[in-house]
Design an enzyme around this catalytic site. Sequence first.
Site, short mmCIF file in Angstrom:
data_model
loop_
_atom_site.label_atom_id
_atom_site.label_comp_id
_atom_site.label_asym_id
_atom_site.label_seq_id
_atom_site.Cartn_x
_atom_site.Cartn_y
_atom_site.Cartn_z
N PHE A 76 20.23 16.31 7.88
CA PHE A 76 20.67 15.52 7.06
C PHE A 76 20.35 15.32 5.82
O PHE A 76 20.57 14.24 5.18
CB PHE A 76 20.40 14.09 7.96
CG PHE A 76 18.98 13.72 8.34
CD1 PHE A 76 18.36 13.01 7.23
CD2 PHE A 76 18.26 13.93 9.38
CE1 PHE A 76 17.03 12.72 7.58
CE2 PHE A 76 16.95 13.72 9.76
CZ PHE A 76 16.48 12.92 8.84
N ASN A 97 21.75 2.34 7.26
CA ASN A 97 20.93 1.44 7.74
C ASN A 97 20.21 0.45 6.74
O ASN A 97 19.26 -0.08 6.89
CB ASN A 97 19.73 2.11 8.56
CG ASN A 97 18.74 2.99 7.87
OD1 ASN A 97 18.93 3.04 6.50
ND2 ASN A 97 17.85 3.74 8.37
N THR A 140 14.26 2.80 12.61
CA THR A 140 15.21 3.52 11.64
C THR A 140 16.63 3.73 12.16
O THR A 140 17.60 3.67 11.34
CB THR A 140 14.40 4.95 11.68
OG1 THR A 140 13.13 4.87 11.27
CG2 THR A 140 15.60 5.94 10.91
N ARG A 162 17.63 -4.34 10.30
CA ARG A 162 18.61 -3.21 10.68
C ARG A 162 19.12 -3.82 12.05
O ARG A 162 20.39 -3.48 12.33
CB ARG A 162 17.76 -2.05 11.01
CG ARG A 162 17.42 -1.41 9.61
CD ARG A 162 16.48 -0.21 9.70
NE ARG A 162 16.27 0.44 8.49
CZ ARG A 162 15.39 1.49 8.43
NH1 ARG A 162 14.39 1.66 9.22
NH2 ARG A 162 15.16 2.21 7.22
N TYR A 198 13.17 11.50 -0.66
CA TYR A 198 13.14 11.76 0.51
C TYR A 198 12.80 13.26 0.69
O TYR A 198 13.01 13.71 1.42
CB TYR A 198 14.78 11.63 1.05
CG TYR A 198 15.16 10.26 1.42
CD1 TYR A 198 14.50 9.47 2.26
CD2 TYR A 198 15.98 9.69 0.72
CE1 TYR A 198 14.75 8.29 2.44
CE2 TYR A 198 16.47 8.36 1.02
CZ TYR A 198 15.86 7.68 1.90
OH TYR A 198 16.14 6.39 2.20
N GLU A 231 6.40 6.19 -3.91
CA GLU A 231 7.86 5.55 -4.12
C GLU A 231 7.93 4.59 -5.15
O GLU A 231 9.17 4.76 -6.10
CB GLU A 231 8.39 4.96 -2.83
CG GLU A 231 8.22 6.12 -1.73
CD GLU A 231 8.53 5.76 -0.28
OE1 GLU A 231 8.67 4.33 -0.11
OE2 GLU A 231 8.38 6.47 0.43
N LYS A 257 19.45 -0.22 0.12
CA LYS A 257 20.19 1.19 -0.28
C LYS A 257 21.67 0.49 -0.57
O LYS A 257 22.33 -0.32 -0.21
CB LYS A 257 20.31 1.83 1.00
CG LYS A 257 19.06 2.42 1.74
CD LYS A 257 19.16 3.02 2.87
CE LYS A 257 17.70 3.82 3.35
NZ LYS A 257 17.93 4.66 4.62
N ARG A 306 8.02 -3.20 7.06
CA ARG A 306 8.38 -2.55 8.18
C ARG A 306 8.78 -2.98 9.60
O ARG A 306 9.91 -2.59 9.93
CB ARG A 306 7.16 -1.13 8.49
CG ARG A 306 6.99 -0.23 7.53
CD ARG A 306 8.23 0.66 7.08
NE ARG A 306 8.51 1.68 8.13
CZ ARG A 306 9.45 2.75 8.27
NH1 ARG A 306 10.11 2.93 7.00
NH2 ARG A 306 9.71 3.40 9.48
N HIS A 342 15.31 0.54 2.78
CA HIS A 342 14.32 1.44 2.92
C HIS A 342 13.24 0.58 2.61
O HIS A 342 13.11 -0.34 1.92
CB HIS A 342 14.46 2.59 1.99
CG HIS A 342 13.02 3.19 1.81
ND1 HIS A 342 12.88 4.35 2.62
CD2 HIS A 342 11.93 3.09 0.79
CE1 HIS A 342 11.54 4.69 2.14
NE2 HIS A 342 11.09 4.13 1.12
P1 IDP Z 1 13.02 5.16 7.74
O1 IDP Z 1 13.85 4.81 6.61
O2 IDP Z 1 12.99 3.87 9.07
O3 IDP Z 1 11.54 5.09 7.17
P2 IDP Z 1 12.92 7.98 8.00
O4 IDP Z 1 12.54 8.78 9.07
O5 IDP Z 1 11.87 8.13 6.89
O6 IDP Z 1 12.94 6.48 8.40
O7 IDP Z 1 14.28 8.51 7.45
C1 IDP Z 1 14.70 8.24 6.32
C2 IDP Z 1 16.21 8.08 6.34
O8 IDP Z 1 16.98 9.15 6.77
C3 IDP Z 1 16.41 6.96 7.36
O9 IDP Z 1 16.42 5.68 7.09
C4 IDP Z 1 18.14 7.34 7.75
O10 IDP Z 1 18.92 6.72 6.83
C5 IDP Z 1 18.16 8.71 7.66
N1 IDP Z 1 17.81 9.58 8.76
C6 IDP Z 1 16.77 9.57 9.75
N2 IDP Z 1 17.00 10.34 10.68
C7 IDP Z 1 18.32 10.60 10.70
C8 IDP Z 1 19.07 11.18 11.53
O11 IDP Z 1 18.84 11.88 12.65
N3 IDP Z 1 20.41 11.49 11.30
C9 IDP Z 1 21.01 10.87 9.95
N4 IDP Z 1 20.06 10.00 9.24
C10 IDP Z 1 18.65 10.17 9.48
#
Ligand code: IDP
Length: 151
Positions: free
Chosen positions: A59, A114, A93, A104, A51, A128, A11, A87, A117
């Site tokens: 968010f 983080n 996450t 991470r 997304y 994707e 990212k 993963r 992805h």
């Molecule tokens: P992942 O990246 O581990 O698959 P997802 O739940 O698909 O996680 O969320 C996508 C991205 O959205 C996350 O990597 C993170 O950067 C962001 N994200 C997820 N939950 C939150 C939140 O509660 N606040 C802010 N950003 C979030």
Amino acid sequence: MSRERTFVMVKPDAFQRGLVGEIVSRIEERGLKLVGMKLLTPSREQGEEHYAEHEDEPFYDDLVGFITSGPAVPMVVEGENAISLVRDMIGATDPAEAEPGTVRGDLALDIGRNCVHAADAPDTAEREISIYFDADEIETYERNDEGWVYE
Ligand code: IDP
């Protein structure tokens, strides 16, 4: 044995922090095979599609704004159980909950920054990949250490 293809992206935060090599190294050193790789700033359309499942989250706008904010490195990665393996390698996450030893857990502190992805299932991996790569941009080749990576 299940050789899979997954989608991974360094990212914009990790790109700006000079962590592309570190993240790609972890993938290569594990024995996984890079079959697609680009350096690009995701378009608004790519970010929204990437997304789409989070469209209703509070968010979402920040997330799309962030992912389209500058250069990123999307990749296609192949290997045995590559989807769940990557993963596990990237960790939870929220970096605050990510185990040490994960990307991470070692390199990030904030859920909105983080670093990386990775697709979480075969259907999302294919979806994707198709957002960032045409079929002819993915290489087919044998890595010359495959006989030493797999029995
Ligand atoms: P992942 O990246 O581990 O698959 P997802 O739940 O698909 O996680 O969320 C996508 C991205 O959205 C996350 O990597 C993170 O950067 C962001 N994200 C997820 N939950 C939150 C939140 O509660 N606040 C802010 N950003 C979030």
